[in-house]
Design a protein around this motif. Structure first.
Motif, PDB file in Angstrom:
ATOM      1  N   LYS A  71       0.868  -1.249  -0.057  1.00  0.00           N
ATOM      2  CA  LYS A  71      -0.103  -0.059   0.106  1.00  0.00           C
ATOM      3  C   LYS A  71       0.923   1.287  -0.047  1.00  0.00           C
ATOM      4  CE  LYS A  71      -3.801  -2.462   2.684  1.00  0.00           C
ATOM      5  NZ  LYS A  71      -4.622  -2.627   3.628  1.00  0.00           N
ATOM      6  N   HIS A  72       1.413   1.283  -1.324  1.00  0.00           N
ATOM      7  CA  HIS A  72       2.487   2.379  -1.101  1.00  0.00           C
ATOM      8  C   HIS A  72       2.247   3.798  -0.976  1.00  0.00           C
ATOM      9  CE1 HIS A  72       5.625  -0.732  -1.944  1.00  0.00           C
ATOM     10  NE2 HIS A  72       4.844  -1.251  -2.835  1.00  0.00           N
ATOM     11  N   ALA A  73       0.908   4.051  -1.446  1.00  0.00           N
ATOM     12  CA  ALA A  73       0.597   5.439  -1.612  1.00  0.00           C
ATOM     13  C   ALA A  73       0.079   5.775  -0.285  1.00  0.00           C
ATOM     14  CB  ALA A  73      -0.787   5.579  -2.314  1.00  0.00           C
ATOM     15  N   GLU A  74      -0.510   4.869   0.542  1.00  0.00           N
ATOM     16  CA  GLU A  74      -0.733   5.076   2.054  1.00  0.00           C
ATOM     17  C   GLU A  74       0.557   5.382   2.888  1.00  0.00           C
ATOM     18  OE1 GLU A  74      -3.929   2.645   3.590  1.00  0.00           O
ATOM     19  OE2 GLU A  74      -4.535   2.141   1.425  1.00  0.00           O
ATOM     20  N   ALA A  75       1.403   4.380   2.570  1.00  0.00           N
ATOM     21  CA  ALA A  75       2.682   4.397   3.296  1.00  0.00           C
ATOM     22  C   ALA A  75       3.506   5.682   3.162  1.00  0.00           C
ATOM     23  CB  ALA A  75       3.518   3.327   2.792  1.00  0.00           C
ATOM     24  N   GLU A  76       3.498   6.187   1.958  1.00  0.00           N
ATOM     25  CA  GLU A  76       4.169   7.502   1.520  1.00  0.00           C
ATOM     26  C   GLU A  76       3.388   8.397   2.370  1.00  0.00           C
ATOM     27  OE1 GLU A  76       5.078  10.435  -2.078  1.00  0.00           O
ATOM     28  OE2 GLU A  76       4.222   8.409  -2.600  1.00  0.00           O
ATOM     29  N   LYS A  77       2.013   8.385   2.303  1.00  0.00           N
ATOM     30  CA  LYS A  77       1.518   9.578   3.170  1.00  0.00           C
ATOM     31  C   LYS A  77       1.817   9.468   4.594  1.00  0.00           C
ATOM     32  CE  LYS A  77      -3.136  11.491   3.922  1.00  0.00           C
ATOM     33  NZ  LYS A  77      -3.214  11.716   5.031  1.00  0.00           N
ATOM     34  N   ALA A  78       1.734   8.225   5.154  1.00  0.00           N
ATOM     35  CA  ALA A  78       1.941   8.120   6.485  1.00  0.00           C
ATOM     36  C   ALA A  78       3.552   8.564   7.016  1.00  0.00           C
ATOM     37  CB  ALA A  78       1.992   6.778   6.922  1.00  0.00           C
ATOM     38  N   PHE A  79       4.403   8.033   6.254  1.00  0.00           N
ATOM     39  CA  PHE A  79       5.831   8.608   6.448  1.00  0.00           C
ATOM     40  C   PHE A  79       5.803   9.969   6.374  1.00  0.00           C
ATOM     41  CE2 PHE A  79       7.000   4.296   5.161  1.00  0.00           C
ATOM     42  CZ  PHE A  79       7.675   3.854   6.401  1.00  0.00           C
ATOM     43  N   ALA A  80       5.217  10.920   5.316  1.00  0.00           N
ATOM     44  CA  ALA A  80       5.334  12.060   5.026  1.00  0.00           C
ATOM     45  C   ALA A  80       4.747  12.886   6.260  1.00  0.00           C
ATOM     46  CB  ALA A  80       4.389  12.655   3.837  1.00  0.00           C
ATOM     47  N   ASP A  81       3.926  12.297   6.974  1.00  0.00           N
ATOM     48  CA  ASP A  81       3.051  12.691   8.114  1.00  0.00           C
ATOM     49  C   ASP A  81       4.109  12.832   9.434  1.00  0.00           C
ATOM     50  OD1 ASP A  81       0.724  14.025   9.796  1.00  0.00           O
ATOM     51  OD2 ASP A  81       1.137  11.925  10.510  1.00  0.00           O
ATOM     52  N   LEU A  82       4.718  11.689   9.304  1.00  0.00           N
ATOM     53  CA  LEU A  82       5.710  11.628  10.468  1.00  0.00           C
ATOM     54  C   LEU A  82       6.907  12.268  10.288  1.00  0.00           C
ATOM     55  CD1 LEU A  82       5.925   9.688  13.027  1.00  0.00           C
ATOM     56  CD2 LEU A  82       7.034   7.932  11.421  1.00  0.00           C
ATOM     57  N   ALA A  83       7.279  12.817   9.020  1.00  0.00           N
ATOM     58  CA  ALA A  83       8.364  13.422   9.000  1.00  0.00           C
ATOM     59  C   ALA A  83       8.319  14.755   9.439  1.00  0.00           C
ATOM     60  CB  ALA A  83       8.732  13.351   7.334  1.00  0.00           C
ATOM     61  N   GLY A  84       6.859  15.342   9.383  1.00  0.00           N
ATOM     62  CA  GLY A  84       6.368  16.401   9.584  1.00  0.00           C
ATOM     63  C   GLY A  84       6.305  16.927  11.061  1.00  0.00           C
ATOM     64  N   ARG A  85       6.411  15.815  11.934  1.00  0.00           N
ATOM     65  CA  ARG A  85       6.091  15.881  13.491  1.00  0.00           C
ATOM     66  C   ARG A  85       6.855  15.240  14.290  1.00  0.00           C
ATOM     67  NH1 ARG A  85       2.971  11.810  15.069  1.00  0.00           N
ATOM     68  NH2 ARG A  85       2.004  10.308  13.519  1.00  0.00           N
ATOM     69  N   ALA A  86       7.602  14.205  13.728  1.00  0.00           N
ATOM     70  CA  ALA A  86       8.192  13.240  14.898  1.00  0.00           C
ATOM     71  C   ALA A  86       9.600  13.667  15.281  1.00  0.00           C
ATOM     72  CB  ALA A  86       8.628  12.142  14.010  1.00  0.00           C
ATOM     73  N   PRO A  87      10.120  13.318  16.411  1.00  0.00           N
ATOM     74  CA  PRO A  87      11.422  13.805  16.891  1.00  0.00           C
ATOM     75  C   PRO A  87      12.524  13.373  15.796  1.00  0.00           C
ATOM     76  CG  PRO A  87      10.378  12.256  18.457  1.00  0.00           C
ATOM     77  CD  PRO A  87       9.605  12.157  17.446  1.00  0.00           C
ATOM     78  N   SER A  88      13.585  13.851  16.011  1.00  0.00           N
ATOM     79  CA  SER A  88      14.696  14.136  14.747  1.00  0.00           C
ATOM     80  C   SER A  88      14.814  12.925  14.176  1.00  0.00           C
ATOM     81  CB  SER A  88      15.980  14.928  15.293  1.00  0.00           C
ATOM     82  OG  SER A  88      16.529  14.157  16.370  1.00  0.00           O
ATOM     83  N   GLY A  89      15.260  11.785  15.097  1.00  0.00           N
ATOM     84  CA  GLY A  89      15.671  10.534  14.641  1.00  0.00           C
ATOM     85  C   GLY A  89      14.497  10.106  13.918  1.00  0.00           C
ATOM     86  N   TYR A  90      13.269   9.892  14.269  1.00  0.00           N
ATOM     87  CA  TYR A  90      12.284   9.327  13.322  1.00  0.00           C
ATOM     88  C   TYR A  90      12.150  10.129  12.208  1.00  0.00           C
ATOM     89  CZ  TYR A  90      11.245   5.367  16.668  1.00  0.00           C
ATOM     90  OH  TYR A  90      11.323   4.244  17.393  1.00  0.00           O
ATOM     91  N   ARG A  91      12.155  11.517  12.335  1.00  0.00           N
ATOM     92  CA  ARG A  91      11.881  12.439  11.417  1.00  0.00           C
ATOM     93  C   ARG A  91      12.719  12.124  10.188  1.00  0.00           C
ATOM     94  NH1 ARG A  91      11.772  16.545  13.979  1.00  0.00           N
ATOM     95  NH2 ARG A  91      13.866  17.352  13.823  1.00  0.00           N
ATOM     96  N   MET A  92      14.147  11.893  10.431  1.00  0.00           N
ATOM     97  CA  MET A  92      15.252  11.602   9.235  1.00  0.00           C
ATOM     98  C   MET A  92      14.545  10.282   8.481  1.00  0.00           C
ATOM     99  SD  MET A  92      19.135  10.996   9.566  1.00  0.00           S
ATOM    100  CE  MET A  92      18.759   9.387  10.122  1.00  0.00           C
TER     101      MET A  92
END
Length: 217
Positions: A71-92
């Motif tokens: 489910k690559h489209a959903e995964a991409e969206k989920a990673f993009a959301d996480l990249a915008g709010r997660a702590p630095s390690g997970y954000r990278m």
């Protein structure tokens, strides 16, 4: 007599302490309260940061599961959301995974995301080099040799963490661009580097066999 003087001295000390307390008690109490508040604030900060990391870890794992389910489209969206709010390690990590998911639909878009990572000095030099390599790997079939050289040449020197892969990509790009001399340059570097991985060395030898023989002078 000595006992009398001792009692007097003790009384004087008590009086001095009382005077000091009367004069500075407000400051002593204030400092004590600040210390307590500081310790409490630090504990609260540690708790909140730990909670953020735990939440980010759970969200990251869910995004990975989406990817594993194709489910690559959903995964991409989920990673993009996480990249915008997660702590630095997970954000990278999320930014790298977002780019990898984007590559399943649009290599150019994914390369742009990797380029953004490569330009971000906050993630560290080695991670920047990895991002450059990932972007180049996506573009090797379409980009010119000069573009590839501009991207990767700085990562081919002795001691560079991804020099072996960078040299291989440049050799392949030069071969695709019918630049046998440039391809041979990178293949020679691969051959002469005693730390070249065996599998990569074998691929380089196979590519070397496809090059035209060097003209005799």
């Amino acid at each position: 007599m000595s006992e009398f003087f001792d009692e007097v001295s003790e009384e004087v000390r008590r009086e001095q302490l009382k005077q000091l307390w009367d004069r500075y008690s407000i400051f002593i109490i204030a400092v004590a309260l600040l210390v307590v508040a500081g310790v409490g604030g630090w504990r609260a900060y540690q708790y909140l940061e730990g909670q953020k990391a735990a939440d980010a870890g759970a969200a990251f794992n869910k995004a990975v599961e989406l990817s594993d389910q194709n489910k690559h489209a959903e995964a991409e969206k989920a990673f993009a959301d996480l990249a915008g709010r997660a702590p630095s390690g997970y954000r990278m990590l999320a930014r790298f995974r977002e780019a990898a998911e984007a590559a399943t639909r649009d290599k150019q878009a994914a390369a742009k995301l990797y380029d953004e990572l490569a330009a971000d000095h906050s993630i560290g030099g080695e991670q920047q080099a990895l991002a450059r390599l990932r972007a180049a790997g996506l573009l090797v079939d379409t980009a010119s040799y000069q573009d590839m050289k501009q991207r990767l040449e700085g990562d081919t020197g002795a001691g560079a963490p991804f020099r072996h892969a960078a040299r291989e990509l440049l050799a392949l790009s030069a071969w695709r661009g019918n630049d046998a001399a440039a391809a041979r340059q990178w293949l020679d570097m691969i051959a002469l580097d005693g730390e070249t991985p065996p599998a990569l060395r074998s691929r380089a030898e196979a590519l070397q066999a496809l090059l035209p023989p060097v003209a005799k002078s």
